[in-house]
Design a protein around this motif. Sequence first.
Motif, PDB file in Angstrom:
ATOM      1  N   ALA A 114       5.049  48.275  36.834  1.00  0.00           N
ATOM      2  CA  ALA A 114       4.033  49.273  37.162  1.00  0.00           C
ATOM      3  C   ALA A 114       4.634  50.677  37.166  1.00  0.00           C
ATOM      4  CB  ALA A 114       3.417  48.966  38.518  1.00  0.00           C
ATOM      5  N   ASP A 115       3.787  51.658  36.863  1.00  0.00           N
ATOM      6  CA  ASP A 115       4.212  53.057  36.912  1.00  0.00           C
ATOM      7  C   ASP A 115       4.308  53.553  38.346  1.00  0.00           C
ATOM      8  OD1 ASP A 115       4.175  53.790  34.005  1.00  0.00           O
ATOM      9  OD2 ASP A 115       2.075  53.201  34.208  1.00  0.00           O
ATOM     10  N   VAL A 116       3.407  53.040  39.189  1.00  0.00           N
ATOM     11  CA  VAL A 116       3.262  53.512  40.572  1.00  0.00           C
ATOM     12  C   VAL A 116       3.067  52.296  41.466  1.00  0.00           C
ATOM     13  CG1 VAL A 116       1.914  55.018  42.126  1.00  0.00           C
ATOM     14  CG2 VAL A 116       2.116  55.595  39.693  1.00  0.00           C
ATOM     15  N   ALA A 117       3.504  52.383  42.715  1.00  0.00           N
ATOM     16  CA  ALA A 117       3.221  51.348  43.706  1.00  0.00           C
ATOM     17  C   ALA A 117       2.728  52.015  44.981  1.00  0.00           C
ATOM     18  CB  ALA A 117       4.463  50.513  43.996  1.00  0.00           C
ATOM     19  N   THR A 118       1.775  51.363  45.647  1.00  0.00           N
ATOM     20  CA  THR A 118       1.190  51.943  46.858  1.00  0.00           C
ATOM     21  C   THR A 118       0.650  50.822  47.747  1.00  0.00           C
ATOM     22  OG1 THR A 118      -0.279  53.737  47.619  1.00  0.00           O
ATOM     23  CG2 THR A 118      -1.162  52.249  45.952  1.00  0.00           C
ATOM     24  N   PRO A 119       0.681  50.973  49.076  1.00  0.00           N
ATOM     25  CA  PRO A 119       0.227  49.899  49.957  1.00  0.00           C
ATOM     26  C   PRO A 119      -1.269  49.989  50.284  1.00  0.00           C
ATOM     27  CG  PRO A 119       1.415  51.540  51.230  1.00  0.00           C
ATOM     28  CD  PRO A 119       1.395  52.022  49.811  1.00  0.00           C
TER      29      PRO A 119
END
Length: 273
Positions: A128-133
């Motif tokens: 993934a380019d970005v990770a977020t919770p």
Amino acid sequence: MPSPSSALIVVPARHGSTRLPGKPLLTIAGRTLLERVHAVASAAAELAGNCAVVVATDDARIAAHAQAIGAAVTMTDSALDSGSSRAYAAAAAWPNRPDLVINLQGDAPFVPPAVVAGLIATLRGGEADVATPVYRLDWPRLDRLRAHKQTAPFSGTTCIRDAQGRALWFSKTILPAMRDEAKLRASGPLSPVWQHLGLYGYRLAALEWFAQAPQSPTERLEGLEQLRFLEAGRTIATIAVDPPLHAMSGIDTPADLALAEAAIARLGDPYPL
């Protein structure tokens, strides 16, 4: 065995907040906001390994305080318009450009270090380019979010995600709309609504693209930076986490400071001893 991808946790800390000037230097239960967030970042870096921490600021007073608490500091342009842009500027100025960058906002003192470290692990283990919770709302939490939006419609962001946890969309509107809600409520304690916890990890190349790309149309309407990635076809991995114990996404007003102190008195102080 090769070492894991290098990571840098950036704590953007501006002095010029319109609603709460100088907030990184304000205290909550005897510790400055910046001191608390830096402690979270430092604990996360230790958990993740091969990870550094830097405070990114545009103000000499904040820089001096950061140095006094033992933090690395980089000065960034006060004209930068977002925490993500400030995070990229800090990463670009770091002596060894990192593979991964975490943007840990300087007004988020209650984020568990394990959540921050989890973003790094997700990026290291995937593409993934970005990770977020995100966290799933039970029905009482959903009811409280709905009530809160009656007076603060742009507070609180929800997320639609696929079966693999990839984000399909984010909105300040509560998504999804629900038919037969009474039946859903009777079927179990959890609603189908996921709320976003405003914390991001990026591949450096994706963050560099973001810093140079113009705002996307829906990003401008919603006021959500992550939509710039989605509208460009980039991938955001969402990580399911427990609902936050200290349910505050940020400190924006004097009332928020009072609420934060009350939460610490009631729930305990997460600051490491």
